[in-house]
Scaffold this active site. Structure first.
Site, PDB file in Angstrom:
ATOM      1  N   HIS A 110      58.442  35.678 -52.260  1.00  0.00           N
ATOM      2  CA  HIS A 110      59.727  35.190 -51.751  1.00  0.00           C
ATOM      3  C   HIS A 110      59.716  34.966 -50.244  1.00  0.00           C
ATOM      4  O   HIS A 110      60.616  34.326 -49.711  1.00  0.00           O
ATOM      5  CB  HIS A 110      60.872  36.131 -52.174  1.00  0.00           C
ATOM      6  CG  HIS A 110      60.979  37.409 -51.407  1.00  0.00           C
ATOM      7  ND1 HIS A 110      60.478  38.606 -51.877  1.00  0.00           N
ATOM      8  CD2 HIS A 110      61.536  37.703 -50.208  1.00  0.00           C
ATOM      9  CE1 HIS A 110      60.723  39.569 -51.003  1.00  0.00           C
ATOM     10  NE2 HIS A 110      61.375  39.047 -49.975  1.00  0.00           N
TER      11      HIS A 110
ATOM     12  N   ASP B 226      55.839  38.988 -57.388  1.00  0.00           N
ATOM     13  CA  ASP B 226      56.355  38.725 -56.044  1.00  0.00           C
ATOM     14  C   ASP B 226      55.275  38.963 -54.997  1.00  0.00           C
ATOM     15  O   ASP B 226      55.463  39.699 -54.027  1.00  0.00           O
ATOM     16  CB  ASP B 226      57.606  39.549 -55.732  1.00  0.00           C
ATOM     17  CG  ASP B 226      58.474  38.897 -54.645  1.00  0.00           C
ATOM     18  OD1 ASP B 226      57.979  37.970 -53.981  1.00  0.00           O
ATOM     19  OD2 ASP B 226      59.624  39.311 -54.469  1.00  0.00           O
TER      20      ASP B 226
ATOM     21  N   SER C 228      59.646  42.506 -45.787  1.00  0.00           N
ATOM     22  CA  SER C 228      59.024  41.908 -46.965  1.00  0.00           C
ATOM     23  C   SER C 228      57.564  41.571 -46.735  1.00  0.00           C
ATOM     24  O   SER C 228      57.218  40.902 -45.756  1.00  0.00           O
ATOM     25  CB  SER C 228      59.746  40.620 -47.352  1.00  0.00           C
ATOM     26  OG  SER C 228      60.847  40.861 -48.156  1.00  0.00           O
TER      27      SER C 228
END
Length: 287
Positions: free
Chosen positions: A100, A130, A204
């Protein structure tokens, strides 16, 4: 509506929206003679070349969002920063981050610990895990070693290292500490760990490290405290998630990458940060 359909709404993806958070940062990065590198533009947070910053464990404001979805961007490729995230070197010329973080980016650039910038190419991406594999310059930083495959236990200490809320918090990397809270993620997701180490948007794709400085996971999301409070009347504390190291290793092997392995002896959190520092990358998703 089935309970399982509510789970994504309870997570916050940890790619920070660069449009809302970008600020002009004074000063210039150190010069570099490395091929393919050029000075970063104004507003790109500089990285320290000395020791990593002290521990940062205080809770930060919640930023709502949808996991796996990039923030809205301009209609054409303008070079504008849409979001920021973290990655880390796992082999010569290869780095790892979240799917993402790079999804739907028109361009991607990194900044390493030496304060130099380079373009990045996405080689492979896995939406379910992911995870994304990146092609980076071979001299961008030393590869981090993974912990030899084996079980992590609840309560084991872990360290995160990344770039939360770039342009709002510290312009350099941030280190936080915590423990493995559970051996599965939200909704009993067996591909993830639950951790207590505080993380924010921008973390992230950063490494989750054991206390020997070895990679055991990849930071991916946090619980949306506002939505949980609306449903339960209580605010959850330090409920965050990381993709398991075993999932990352399977992803890398599938795409022809052979990572390093190590065991090592227990270290202090600052020492773990010093191991991670030269290998962790600040990523900008461009629109």
């Amino acid at each position: 509506m089935r309970p399982s359909s509510l789970l994504p709404a309870l997570l916050i993806g940890l790619a920070a929206a660069g449009v809302a958070l970008a600020q002009d940062i004074p000063g210039k990065p150190p010069p570099s003679n490395a091929p393919g590198f050029r000075p970063a533009p104004t507003g790109f947070p500089p990285l320290p070349t000395a020791k990593p910053p002290p521990l940062a464990g205080a809770p930060a404001p919640v930023v709502a969002g949808k996991p796996g979805a990039p923030p809205p961007g301009p209609p054409a490729g303008t070079g504008r920063t849409l979001s920021t995230g973290t990655g880390f070197v796992i082999a010569p010329g290869r780095a790892l981050t979240n799917h993402h973080v790079v999804n739907e980016c028109r361009g991607l650039r990194l900044r390493n610990a030496a304060g130099t910038e380079a373009p990045v190419r996405v080689l492979a991406s896995d939406r379910e895990r992911d995870l994304a594999l990146l092609e980076v310059p071979e001299n961008v930083g030393p590869p981090l070693a993974f912990r030899r495959e084996g079980s992590l236990r609840r309560g084991e200490g872990v360290v995160t290292y990344g770039f939360p809320l770039a342009g709002l918090l510290s312009s350099g990397p941030t280190l936080t500490t915590g423990e493995i809270s559970a051996l599965a993620g939200l909704g009993d997701n067996q591909r993830q760990f639950q951790i207590s180490a505080p993380v924010q948007p921008g973390n992230s794709g950063g490494p989750l490290l054991d206390m020997a400085g070895n990679v055991v996971g990849v930071i991916v999301s946090k619980l949306n405290a506002q939505r949980v409070a609306q449903r339960t009347g209580d605010i959850p504390q330090n409920v965050n998630f990381a993709v398991k190291g075993s999932e990352a290793l399977e992803f890398l092997r599938r795409h022809g990458v052979t990572p390093r392995f190590a065991e090592g002896t227990p270290r202090t959190a600052p020492e773990v940060g010093e191991i991670a520092h030269p290998s962790v990358l600040f990523l900008r998703c461009l629109g």
